[in-house]
Design an enzyme around this catalytic site. Structure first.
Site: not given
Ligand code: 3PG
Length: 402
Positions: A38, A210, A359, A382
């Site tokens: 990043r 998930k 990520g 996200g």
């Protein structure tokens, strides 16, 4: 989403430019940066502005500090400042001045004294309670520091922290320009193209633990793709939804109905693994073996099996576009990383338009040295999921349209 970029700025020589970046980098327990992607991703924007003789005030959050943030040295920007300095030195004779204040007299003085081609890095924005609260008074203090606002923090664009929304809003009332940097511009251009006009067949590969983390993302993609390949622990929740045996594999028992709904919505587009790598115990992994179909009682699924790898890699090779988010197995443990590695290799070798986001997924691709072979590896976690889901970003609404 066509937004003004730093290329639309005129006469910025000597201007003080407030640049919001996402330097929220992964760190080990001692605070060492384990992946600087990043920081590297923001360098083109920073150097472009420095070459135009602007003065830069750079700001970011790092982690999620709670309580007294200064008690935990991992959260201060010290290591980020050092890495930024190293990277900028490779580009020219640029100096980074890091201060331990977010706002206040010291920050204002340092911003005032910045020389042409100089960079001031502020302390972790989340050390100030006003950042996550979106506090307009805090935002006004930051807004005072710059003549121009640049958002180059794609990974944070889904957040409404003060530096993302209230700061550009304050600068708007002061008539100051608000544009995106080269990184955000590139992310938007590639993801917009993916959403509007993907090369077909359009394939999604979804992994991770998930289903519940990615409901909106999965639903959005199901309306767009021809095919969705599932891996990772979310497999076992989908298998439960089909009434199949999953042994002791990790699953979300309370999300089985949701998985049923997604399977119904998918109308046959969703493919589950045909075989699995299983173990009796994770540690030691000596009992690892492959099983087809259901997972026997007592066993734990840890990766996709070889037949699934062959099928998935074949589908990637023949896709027009392949978007991938989430590891296919428990990839952080070396014996269980074959599925994730095989998918990364297949993406890298294919002529498909390959988009990687999230990520962990991006880091897995980088660790294998395959990032340069992908069409795009997003810096968003996200933010990547939410952008594809179609969530409007308040941060981008503050940026001037073309
Ligand atoms: C991210 O890593 O997704 C961004 O930097 C946002 O961080 P956050 O989830 O702590 O807000």
């Amino acid at each position: 989403m066509a937004k003004k970029t730093i290329d639309d700025l005129r006469n910025i020589r000597d201007s003080k430019i407030l640049v919001r970046v996402d330097f929220n980098v992964p760190q080990d327990a001692a605070g060492n940066i384990t992946n600087d992607r990043r920081i590297r991703a923001a360098i083109p924007t920073l150097t472009r502005l420095l070459e135009a003789d602007a003065r830069l005030i750079v700001m970011s959050h790092l982690g999620r500090p709670k309580g007294d943030p200064r008690a935990d040295a991992r959260f201060n920007m010290y290591r980020v400042a050092s890495r930024l300095q190293e990277l900028l030195r490779q580009e020219g004779d640029y100096g980074v001045h890091y201060i331990h204040q977010v706002v206040g007299p010291e920050a204002e003085k340092a911003a005032r004294n910045l020389s042409r081609g100089g960079v001031l890095l502020l302390e972790n924005l989340r050390f100030h309670p006003g950042e996550q609260a979106g506090d307009p008074a805090f935002a006004a203090q930051l807004a005072r520091l710059g003549d121009v606002y640049v958002n180059d923090a794609f990974g944070t664009c889904h957040r409404s922290d003060a530096s993302m929304v209230a700061v550009p809003a304050a600068m708007k009332t002061q008539g100051k320009p608000r544009v995106v940097g080269l990184l955000v511009a590139k992310e938007l251009q590639i993801l917009d193209q993916l959403l509007a006009n993907p090369a077909r067949p359009f394939l999604a590969i979804l992994g991770g633990a998930k289903v519940s983390d990615k409901i909106g993302f999965i639903k959005s993609l199901l309306g767009r793709v021809e095919r969705m390949l599932i891996g990772g622990a979310m497999t076992y929740t989908f298998m439960q939804a089909q009434g199949r045996g999953i042994g002791n594999s990790k699953a979300e028992a309370d999300k089985v109905d949701l998985a049923k709904e997604l399977l119904r919505l998918g109308q046959g587009k969703i493919a589950l693994p045909v075989d699995h790598l299983i173990v009796d115990r994770i540690e030691p992994p000596r009992t690892a073996r492959v099983v087809e179909g259901d997972i026997p009682a007592g066993a734990i699924g840890v990766d996709i099996g070889p037949k699934t790898i062959a099928q998935y890699t074949q589908e990637i090779a023949t896709a027009g576009t392949a978007i991938w988010n989430g590891p296919l197995g428990k990839f952080e443990d070396e014996p269980f990383n074959k599925g994730t590695h095989a998918v990364a290799e297949a993406m890298a070798q294919s002529k498909t338009v390959t988009i990687v986001g999230g990520g962990e997924t991006a880091e897995a691709v980088e660790d294998l040295g395959l990032d340069a072979k992908m069409k795009h590896v997003s810096t968003g976690g996200g933010a990547f999921l939410e952008y594809i889901e179609g969530t409007p970003f308040a941060a981008l609404a503050q940026i001037e349209d073309v």
